[in-house]
Design a protein around this motif. Sequence first.
Motif, mmCIF file in Angstrom:
data_model
loop_
_atom_site.group_PDB
_atom_site.id
_atom_site.type_symbol
_atom_site.label_atom_id
_atom_site.label_comp_id
_atom_site.label_asym_id
_atom_site.label_seq_id
_atom_site.Cartn_x
_atom_site.Cartn_y
_atom_site.Cartn_z
ATOM 1 N N UNK A 6 9.708 -59.121 -13.634
ATOM 2 C CA UNK A 6 9.273 -60.191 -14.575
ATOM 3 C C UNK A 6 7.959 -59.312 -15.376
ATOM 4 N N UNK A 7 7.588 -58.243 -14.509
ATOM 5 C CA UNK A 7 6.573 -57.333 -14.901
ATOM 6 C C UNK A 7 6.606 -56.713 -16.703
ATOM 7 N N UNK A 8 8.034 -56.487 -16.638
ATOM 8 C CA UNK A 8 8.349 -55.591 -17.748
ATOM 9 C C UNK A 8 8.910 -56.385 -19.029
ATOM 10 N N UNK A 50 7.162 -57.809 -21.412
ATOM 11 C CA UNK A 50 6.612 -58.243 -22.134
ATOM 12 C C UNK A 50 7.196 -57.488 -23.682
ATOM 13 N N UNK A 51 7.945 -56.246 -22.681
ATOM 14 C CA UNK A 51 8.544 -55.091 -23.234
ATOM 15 C C UNK A 51 9.013 -55.278 -24.236
ATOM 16 N N UNK A 101 8.999 -56.553 -26.852
ATOM 17 C CA UNK A 101 7.869 -57.293 -27.540
ATOM 18 C C UNK A 101 7.969 -58.142 -28.710
ATOM 19 N N UNK A 102 9.395 -58.614 -29.482
ATOM 20 C CA UNK A 102 8.912 -59.588 -30.419
ATOM 21 C C UNK A 102 10.333 -60.436 -29.414
ATOM 22 N N UNK A 141 9.601 -61.220 -26.563
ATOM 23 C CA UNK A 141 7.886 -62.012 -25.483
ATOM 24 C C UNK A 141 7.170 -63.310 -27.069
ATOM 25 N N UNK A 142 7.374 -62.734 -27.491
ATOM 26 C CA UNK A 142 5.999 -63.022 -28.879
ATOM 27 C C UNK A 142 7.171 -64.550 -29.451
ATOM 28 N N UNK A 191 12.466 -48.444 -27.664
ATOM 29 C CA UNK A 191 13.083 -50.527 -27.636
ATOM 30 C C UNK A 191 13.155 -50.215 -29.440
#
Lengths: 181, 275
Positions: free
Chosen positions: A81-83, A85-86, A88-89, A91-92, A147
């Motif tokens: 789960x650490x990655x 947020x990579x 990126x879209x 994640x938000x 990405x």
Amino acid sequence: MKDFRFLSMALGLAMTAPGVSAAELALSIELPRIDVAEYHRPYVAAWIEREDRSVAAQLSVWYQLDRPAPSGAAPRGESGTKWLPDLRQWWRRGGRDLAMPVDGLSSATRPVGTHVLRFDAGSRPLAGLEDGRYRLVVEAAREEGGREQLPIAFDWPPAAGQTLDARGRSELGAVQLQLTP
Amino acid sequence: MSATKPSLSAALAAAVLASAPVAHAHKMWMQPSKTVLSVGQWITVDAAASTDPFVRDHRPLGLESLTITAPDGAVLAPANPATGELRSSFDLRLDQPGTYKLAMVRDGISASWDDAGKRGRWPPRGQPFSADGLAKVLPPTATDLKVVRMLSRLETFVTAGSPTATVFDEPAEGLAMQPVSAVNDLYADEPAQLRFVIDGQPAAGLVVEVIADGIRYRDAVEAMELETDAQGRIEIAWPRPGFYWLNVGTEDRQGSAEAPYRRLSYTAVLEVLSP
């Protein structure tokens, strides 16, 4: 006689149930072969956005699941789960609000090749998707790699059978959205 | 706010400015390793003062004034605090979901005066002010005595999971920022709005300086100067993703009887992501 009665009941249910249509959304995602010394399978997420970019449905997220440590062994150092947020879209656009893993949404990373996901209008995550214009977004992020995100605009529910294509340039290959009324 | 006597307060502010030495020749900054994370992750943070923000080439910031506020309001201790030659550093594990505030607040009083053409100052850096102490060192021939309270805030923010705004709830004395756009939800293709306040009231007509990281790799600082509107707001169109250093300062007469002038400063470090 018995069989006929059962059939008519089933038909009646299917026809009277509110908001249920037979429409289907099939999404195929190609993960291209990438010729690098150190290849890690990408994290990939797919979701449906409204025109204001708010999230209408989360379709899928592939990430590195935490493997249970062999008995007697120490737990592995870093959680997959650490990655997240990579992406990126993603994640938000709701990823950060989810407690992973999520049943029916998250699964393990997948190998190079074409992967097909199918969703019915009547069941989650599409159930309750209001009529309107949407954007499907597929985003991929790879460790030691890049990405990429690909959007595909579509109308829901589909008036006719439709195939919409997009092609990535780096982390994604062919992405196809197939809509069946 | 001396709204009734604008010309007087402006003249006094100018007087304070004129008598002050160059305020912050070196810019103070804190830089987290990442600002957008999932719950349970570690960050490491560097803190220093330097001519160009984020260039570790001058002196470390002392960590004694550091306060870390968790989303639930708890004050957290930094892990592995260390002070090196050029920067201090500490680590933090983000065990709670939400937005954390990392703040260094400096609050001190300084007196300056003129003594037969020579400028005197007291107390020396790092020592506390007291009226009695000043009385002992102030030459009987001193004129033009100014006692100024200096209140500065340096803040940065990190978020695990979804951003929250609880760390902005506590009223802050002096200059502070109240985000309109979430401080850890900034993207290069979207202008962000920030609001500045003085003692909780809109800080109108102040100039906010915004500098992007990477000065070393370009020929000019390329600082943006944005003036706050009547509500204390600015809108920033980020030229590129990366870390940004924001600073705004002002002077007023809202000090105490002991130190009638205040010199206020607010600095933030924000990370802007690529869309």
